[in-house]
Motif scaffolding. Structure first.
Motif, PDB file in Angstrom:
ATOM      1  N   GLU A 118      75.208   0.250  21.100  1.00 32.85           N
ATOM      2  CA  GLU A 118      76.487   0.926  21.358  1.00 32.85           C
ATOM      3  C   GLU A 118      77.650   0.029  20.943  1.00 32.85           C
ATOM      4  N   LYS A 119      77.547  -1.271  21.289  1.00 36.45           N
ATOM      5  CA  LYS A 119      78.563  -2.232  20.878  1.00 36.45           C
ATOM      6  C   LYS A 119      78.080  -2.896  19.591  1.00 36.45           C
ATOM      7  N   ARG A 120      78.400  -2.310  18.477  1.00 36.29           N
ATOM      8  CA  ARG A 120      77.882  -2.796  17.211  1.00 36.29           C
ATOM      9  C   ARG A 120      78.565  -4.090  16.786  1.00 36.29           C
ATOM     10  N   VAL A 121      77.829  -4.859  16.017  1.00 41.04           N
ATOM     11  CA  VAL A 121      78.271  -6.188  15.634  1.00 41.04           C
ATOM     12  C   VAL A 121      78.486  -6.234  14.123  1.00 41.04           C
ATOM     13  N   THR A 122      79.540  -6.922  13.694  1.00 41.61           N
ATOM     14  CA  THR A 122      79.743  -7.167  12.272  1.00 41.61           C
ATOM     15  C   THR A 122      78.843  -8.325  11.858  1.00 41.61           C
ATOM     16  N   VAL A 123      77.951  -8.084  10.910  1.00 44.47           N
ATOM     17  CA  VAL A 123      76.953  -9.075  10.521  1.00 44.47           C
ATOM     18  C   VAL A 123      77.336  -9.745   9.207  1.00 44.47           C
ATOM     19  N   ILE A 124      77.459 -11.072   9.248  1.00 40.86           N
ATOM     20  CA  ILE A 124      77.631 -11.898   8.051  1.00 40.86           C
ATOM     21  C   ILE A 124      76.312 -12.597   7.817  1.00 40.86           C
ATOM     22  N   ALA A 125      75.608 -12.194   6.769  1.00 41.97           N
ATOM     23  CA  ALA A 125      74.300 -12.788   6.488  1.00 41.97           C
ATOM     24  C   ALA A 125      74.474 -14.139   5.791  1.00 41.97           C
ATOM     25  N   MET A 126      73.441 -14.963   5.890  1.00 37.44           N
ATOM     26  CA  MET A 126      73.426 -16.233   5.171  1.00 37.44           C
ATOM     27  C   MET A 126      71.985 -16.540   4.769  1.00 37.44           C
ATOM     28  N   THR A 127      71.825 -17.212   3.649  1.00 39.57           N
ATOM     29  CA  THR A 127      70.484 -17.577   3.206  1.00 39.57           C
ATOM     30  C   THR A 127      70.535 -18.733   2.221  1.00 39.57           C
ATOM     31  N   GLY A 128      69.486 -19.546   2.245  1.00 40.91           N
ATOM     32  CA  GLY A 128      69.332 -20.612   1.267  1.00 40.91           C
ATOM     33  C   GLY A 128      68.239 -20.284   0.276  1.00 40.91           C
ATOM     34  N   HIS A 129      67.724 -19.042   0.341  1.00 42.23           N
ATOM     35  CA  HIS A 129      66.627 -18.613  -0.530  1.00 42.23           C
ATOM     36  C   HIS A 129      67.118 -17.557  -1.526  1.00 42.23           C
ATOM     37  N   SER A 130      66.374 -17.399  -2.588  1.00 51.44           N
ATOM     38  CA  SER A 130      66.668 -16.336  -3.551  1.00 51.44           C
ATOM     39  C   SER A 130      65.897 -15.095  -3.101  1.00 51.44           C
TER      40      SER A 130
END
Length: 256
Positions: free
Chosen positions: A196-208
């Motif tokens: 219900e309380k949605r979150v803004t997601v900033i993804a991160m990765t060190g992989h291809s």
């Protein structure tokens, strides 16, 4: 003794233009908040010494103390205060400094009252950043950087713990590693977006992992940062995500 901000959702509106200030205050009151008006930075500081505020919305360009200077002084009086800045000007050094010192976001004029209502609803609810990485040293170091910049930030180390954290404690932004054992970032993002309380997601990765990047964006991810990234890049991305109307479209304004 000041009353708890959890009991009263009081918003301080600072703008030297009376018409703009009154319009903002009136719309906030329609949303269920108690709005208090300040005609300039000095007036705002006087009010902050007398009352506790949940949120401050301040214009940047004002005579005397500008909005950034006012923000800094307000944080000295009420360190936990959440501050949103408004400006009609393109990003400038002054605003960059404010973002790097913990301003919640910057709204660029002209903006709609609906846009403002969405930002305010999230800012007064759970203005915290949740960092999720299965490597504790990475998650903890990111949290340390965000806290040093004046942001409220917390770390967990797996996807299931992240979803529980959002349900139990709340966060409006999640900085989420994509590649994790047991439950990856794509699945975690999908579960968060169903809350219900949605979150803004900033993804991160060190992989291809282009497939995972595409998948998390299709599930509502805001953007994906490539590790290692500059700390200031993350801080600016968080502020931009919080102020981006497109990222908030699926989140209905919550009345106080």
């Amino acid at each position: 003794m000041r009353e708890s901000v959890h009991q009263v959702k009081r918003v301080l509106v600072i703008d030297d233009e009376e018409g703009m200030r009154a319009t903002l205050a009136a719309n906030l009151e329609l949303e269920g908040y108690e709005a208090v008006e300040a005609r300039d930075g000095v007036h705002a500081l006087e009010l902050a010494r007398q009352q506790t505020f949940t949120l401050v919305i301040s214009d940047v360009r004002m005579p005397g103390l500008n909005g950034v200077e006012t923000f800094r002084e307000l944080k000295r009086i009420q360190p936990e205060l959440t501050v949103v800045l408004m400006t009609a000007f393109a990003l400038e050094k002054l605003i960059e400094e404010a973002i790097e010192e913990g301003v919640y976001t910057v709204i660029y004029k002209p903006f709609s009252m609906d846009h403002l209502a969405r930002i305010v609803a999230r800012a007064v609810d759970s203005p915290a950043v949740l960092v999720v990485d299965d490597m504790p040293t990475v998650a903890d170091s990111i949290v340390a950087v965000l806290r040093a910049a004046g942001l409220s930030a917390h770390a967990v180390h797996d996807g299931r713990a992240a979803v529980r954290y959002v349900i139990e404690r709340g966060a409006d932004v999640c900085v989420l590693d994509l590649v994790m054992p047991d439950q990856d970032g794509v699945t975690t993002c999908a579960q968060m977006r169903r809350l219900e309380k949605r979150v803004t997601v900033i993804a991160m990765t060190g992989h291809s992992v282009p497939e995972m990047v595409n998948a998390i964006m299709s599930k509502g991810g805001y953007t994906c940062l490539r590790k290692p990234f500059d700390a200031l890049e993350l801080i600016h991305t968080i502020a931009r995500a919080r102020g981006d109307a497109a990222a908030l479209l699926s989140v209905p304004p919550a009345r106080a």
